[in-house]
Design a protein around this motif. Structure first.
Motif, PDB file in Angstrom:
ATOM      1  N   ASP A 136      -8.120  -1.136  -0.068  1.00  0.00           N
ATOM      2  CA  ASP A 136      -8.269   0.262  -0.475  1.00  0.00           C
ATOM      3  C   ASP A 136      -7.315   0.633  -1.607  1.00  0.00           C
ATOM      4  O   ASP A 136      -7.699   1.335  -2.546  1.00  0.00           O
ATOM      5  CB  ASP A 136      -7.998   1.187   0.716  1.00  0.00           C
ATOM      6  CG  ASP A 136      -9.164   1.273   1.678  1.00  0.00           C
ATOM      7  OD1 ASP A 136     -10.261   0.792   1.324  1.00  0.00           O
ATOM      8  OD2 ASP A 136      -8.980   1.817   2.781  1.00  0.00           O
ATOM      9  N   TYR A 137      -6.062   0.194  -1.515  1.00  0.00           N
ATOM     10  CA  TYR A 137      -5.019   0.695  -2.406  1.00  0.00           C
ATOM     11  C   TYR A 137      -4.482  -0.340  -3.387  1.00  0.00           C
ATOM     12  O   TYR A 137      -3.563  -0.030  -4.148  1.00  0.00           O
ATOM     13  CB  TYR A 137      -3.845   1.220  -1.571  1.00  0.00           C
ATOM     14  CG  TYR A 137      -4.237   2.278  -0.579  1.00  0.00           C
ATOM     15  CD1 TYR A 137      -4.991   3.387  -0.965  1.00  0.00           C
ATOM     16  CD2 TYR A 137      -3.867   2.175   0.757  1.00  0.00           C
ATOM     17  CE1 TYR A 137      -5.364   4.354  -0.056  1.00  0.00           C
ATOM     18  CE2 TYR A 137      -4.228   3.146   1.674  1.00  0.00           C
ATOM     19  CZ  TYR A 137      -4.972   4.230   1.273  1.00  0.00           C
ATOM     20  OH  TYR A 137      -5.344   5.187   2.171  1.00  0.00           O
ATOM     21  N   TYR A 138      -5.055  -1.534  -3.397  1.00  0.00           N
ATOM     22  CA  TYR A 138      -4.504  -2.617  -4.214  1.00  0.00           C
ATOM     23  C   TYR A 138      -5.598  -3.472  -4.842  1.00  0.00           C
ATOM     24  O   TYR A 138      -6.752  -3.449  -4.431  1.00  0.00           O
ATOM     25  CB  TYR A 138      -3.659  -3.580  -3.370  1.00  0.00           C
ATOM     26  CG  TYR A 138      -2.645  -2.989  -2.456  1.00  0.00           C
ATOM     27  CD1 TYR A 138      -1.332  -2.791  -2.872  1.00  0.00           C
ATOM     28  CD2 TYR A 138      -2.975  -2.657  -1.135  1.00  0.00           C
ATOM     29  CE1 TYR A 138      -0.379  -2.277  -2.010  1.00  0.00           C
ATOM     30  CE2 TYR A 138      -2.034  -2.132  -0.271  1.00  0.00           C
ATOM     31  CZ  TYR A 138      -0.740  -1.951  -0.714  1.00  0.00           C
ATOM     32  OH  TYR A 138       0.198  -1.444   0.139  1.00  0.00           O
ATOM     33  N   ARG A 139      -5.150  -4.277  -5.806  1.00  0.00           N
ATOM     34  CA  ARG A 139      -5.861  -5.475  -6.223  1.00  0.00           C
ATOM     35  C   ARG A 139      -4.810  -6.573  -6.270  1.00  0.00           C
ATOM     36  O   ARG A 139      -3.678  -6.337  -6.716  1.00  0.00           O
ATOM     37  CB  ARG A 139      -6.546  -5.304  -7.578  1.00  0.00           C
ATOM     38  CG  ARG A 139      -7.746  -4.356  -7.512  1.00  0.00           C
ATOM     39  CD  ARG A 139      -8.441  -4.195  -8.840  1.00  0.00           C
ATOM     40  NE  ARG A 139      -9.280  -5.310  -9.192  1.00  0.00           N
ATOM     41  CZ  ARG A 139     -10.517  -5.504  -8.745  1.00  0.00           C
ATOM     42  NH1 ARG A 139     -11.035  -4.673  -7.871  1.00  0.00           N
ATOM     43  NH2 ARG A 139     -11.233  -6.529  -9.135  1.00  0.00           N
ATOM     44  N   PRO A 140      -5.146  -7.777  -5.784  1.00  0.00           N
ATOM     45  CA  PRO A 140      -4.153  -8.852  -5.808  1.00  0.00           C
ATOM     46  C   PRO A 140      -3.812  -9.252  -7.238  1.00  0.00           C
ATOM     47  O   PRO A 140      -4.663  -9.216  -8.127  1.00  0.00           O
ATOM     48  CB  PRO A 140      -4.840  -9.994  -5.052  1.00  0.00           C
ATOM     49  CG  PRO A 140      -6.297  -9.676  -5.094  1.00  0.00           C
ATOM     50  CD  PRO A 140      -6.412  -8.186  -5.162  1.00  0.00           C
ATOM     51  N   ALA A 141      -2.555  -9.630  -7.451  1.00  0.00           N
ATOM     52  CA  ALA A 141      -2.092  -9.967  -8.800  1.00  0.00           C
ATOM     53  C   ALA A 141      -2.902 -11.101  -9.417  1.00  0.00           C
ATOM     54  O   ALA A 141      -3.085 -11.136 -10.638  1.00  0.00           O
ATOM     55  CB  ALA A 141      -0.606 -10.308  -8.769  1.00  0.00           C
TER      56      ALA A 141
ATOM     57  N   LEU B 254       1.070 -11.274  -4.109  1.00  0.00           N
ATOM     58  CA  LEU B 254       1.502  -9.958  -4.567  1.00  0.00           C
ATOM     59  C   LEU B 254       0.295  -9.046  -4.726  1.00  0.00           C
ATOM     60  O   LEU B 254      -0.695  -9.411  -5.368  1.00  0.00           O
ATOM     61  CB  LEU B 254       2.256 -10.066  -5.888  1.00  0.00           C
ATOM     62  CG  LEU B 254       3.617 -10.770  -5.830  1.00  0.00           C
ATOM     63  CD1 LEU B 254       4.225 -10.853  -7.223  1.00  0.00           C
ATOM     64  CD2 LEU B 254       4.567 -10.046  -4.889  1.00  0.00           C
ATOM     65  N   MET B 255       0.414  -7.857  -4.158  1.00  0.00           N
ATOM     66  CA  MET B 255      -0.656  -6.867  -4.231  1.00  0.00           C
ATOM     67  C   MET B 255      -0.180  -5.726  -5.119  1.00  0.00           C
ATOM     68  O   MET B 255       0.834  -5.070  -4.850  1.00  0.00           O
ATOM     69  CB  MET B 255      -0.985  -6.349  -2.831  1.00  0.00           C
ATOM     70  CG  MET B 255      -1.385  -7.448  -1.847  1.00  0.00           C
ATOM     71  SD  MET B 255      -2.961  -8.230  -2.244  1.00  0.00           S
ATOM     72  CE  MET B 255      -4.102  -6.933  -1.738  1.00  0.00           C
ATOM     73  N   LEU B 256      -0.915  -5.493  -6.213  1.00  0.00           N
ATOM     74  CA  LEU B 256      -0.531  -4.461  -7.170  1.00  0.00           C
ATOM     75  C   LEU B 256      -1.262  -3.159  -6.860  1.00  0.00           C
ATOM     76  O   LEU B 256      -2.462  -3.164  -6.556  1.00  0.00           O
ATOM     77  CB  LEU B 256      -0.867  -4.896  -8.596  1.00  0.00           C
ATOM     78  CG  LEU B 256      -0.271  -6.222  -9.064  1.00  0.00           C
ATOM     79  CD1 LEU B 256      -0.584  -6.439 -10.537  1.00  0.00           C
ATOM     80  CD2 LEU B 256       1.216  -6.287  -8.827  1.00  0.00           C
ATOM     81  N   PRO B 257      -0.576  -2.026  -6.940  1.00  0.00           N
ATOM     82  CA  PRO B 257      -1.233  -0.746  -6.662  1.00  0.00           C
ATOM     83  C   PRO B 257      -2.377  -0.469  -7.633  1.00  0.00           C
ATOM     84  O   PRO B 257      -2.275  -0.733  -8.837  1.00  0.00           O
ATOM     85  CB  PRO B 257      -0.102   0.273  -6.852  1.00  0.00           C
ATOM     86  CG  PRO B 257       1.154  -0.494  -6.616  1.00  0.00           C
ATOM     87  CD  PRO B 257       0.876  -1.865  -7.164  1.00  0.00           C
ATOM     88  N   ASN B 258      -3.471   0.067  -7.091  1.00  0.00           N
ATOM     89  CA  ASN B 258      -4.549   0.535  -7.954  1.00  0.00           C
ATOM     90  C   ASN B 258      -4.423   2.050  -8.122  1.00  0.00           C
ATOM     91  O   ASN B 258      -3.452   2.663  -7.665  1.00  0.00           O
ATOM     92  CB  ASN B 258      -5.915   0.116  -7.398  1.00  0.00           C
ATOM     93  CG  ASN B 258      -6.213   0.732  -6.034  1.00  0.00           C
ATOM     94  OD1 ASN B 258      -5.639   1.750  -5.634  1.00  0.00           O
ATOM     95  ND2 ASN B 258      -7.128   0.113  -5.294  1.00  0.00           N
ATOM     96  N   ALA B 259      -5.405   2.654  -8.754  1.00  0.00           N
ATOM     97  CA  ALA B 259      -5.310   4.083  -9.074  1.00  0.00           C
ATOM     98  C   ALA B 259      -5.309   4.973  -7.838  1.00  0.00           C
ATOM     99  O   ALA B 259      -4.870   6.112  -7.899  1.00  0.00           O
ATOM    100  CB  ALA B 259      -6.454   4.489 -10.008  1.00  0.00           C
TER     101      ALA B 259
END
Length: 200
Positions: A69-74, A106-111
């Motif tokens: 929901d809140y991320y996309r993996p690096a 690592l999971m990077l925050p999405n919008a």
């Protein structure tokens, strides 16, 4: 797999779906194998390499896709999934290779990441030269904070380390197309409105 929220350093939260695919020649076959999540938040594929005859197939390759929901993996900036070899075994034959240790992803925050009202941030979209939104572009602020765009090209970039009147250097990279961009933003004025950035 240990899915780590890069913004907090803690385990990733929210709805997360892992899909396992098995390599068959040049193709990947989707399976219905689901991981377990232990008390430490690590995703485990228990019994994955167990076969009746591991000597005939000492190793096979799988890949995992991750949706959240809140991320996309690096790794999404260059790859659609993370792949690895699985050593096989049974009660009589131990695995030919050492068991896998948990891999940190690592999971990077999405919008849509819920930063909270106290975190200053800049909003916008990343676009290609034709004006189309770009997925899986990384957006960085002064090299100390980064996020990733989703399917609509949107980003929400937190600014935790800058002063209230800072000039912020924003860089964008999209490795899949080889395009990039750089922009300067001025605080606090640019905290308002949406700021689209076109890569070239």
């Amino acid at each position: 797999m240990d899915l780590r929220d890069e913004f907090t350093g803690a385990g990733a939260f929210g709805s997360i779906l892992l899909s396992l695919e098995l390599q068959n020649g040049a193709e990947w076959i989707e399976t219905d194998i689901k991981p377990l999540r232990n008390s430490h938040g690590i995703y485990l594929y228990t019994g994955l390499g167990r076969l009746m005859d591991p000597v005939a197939m000492p190793i096979f390759r799988v890949r995992v896709r991750i949706e959240a929901d809140y991320y996309r993996p690096a790794f999404q900036v260059t790859d659609d999934a993370i792949d690895f070899d699985v050593p096989t075994y049974n009660d009589s034959v131990p695995p030919a290779a050492s068991p896998l240790i948990p891999k940190i992803v690592l999971m990077l925050p999405n919008a849509g990441y819920p930063y909270g009202g106290h975190v200053r941030r800049i909003h916008g979209r990343i676009l290609d030269p034709a004006g189309q939104p770009l997925t899986d572009a990384t957006v960085q602020a002064d090299g100390v904070e980064r996020v990733i765009t989703g399917s609509g090209g949107a980003y929400t970039l937190p600014l935790r380390w800058q002063t209230t009147t800072a000039n912020v250097n924003i860089t964008v990279d999209h490795p899949r197309s080889g395009r990039s961009a750089a922009r300067f933003f001025t605080l606090p004025a640019d905290l308002h409105g949406n700021h689209d950035i076109t890569v070239t």
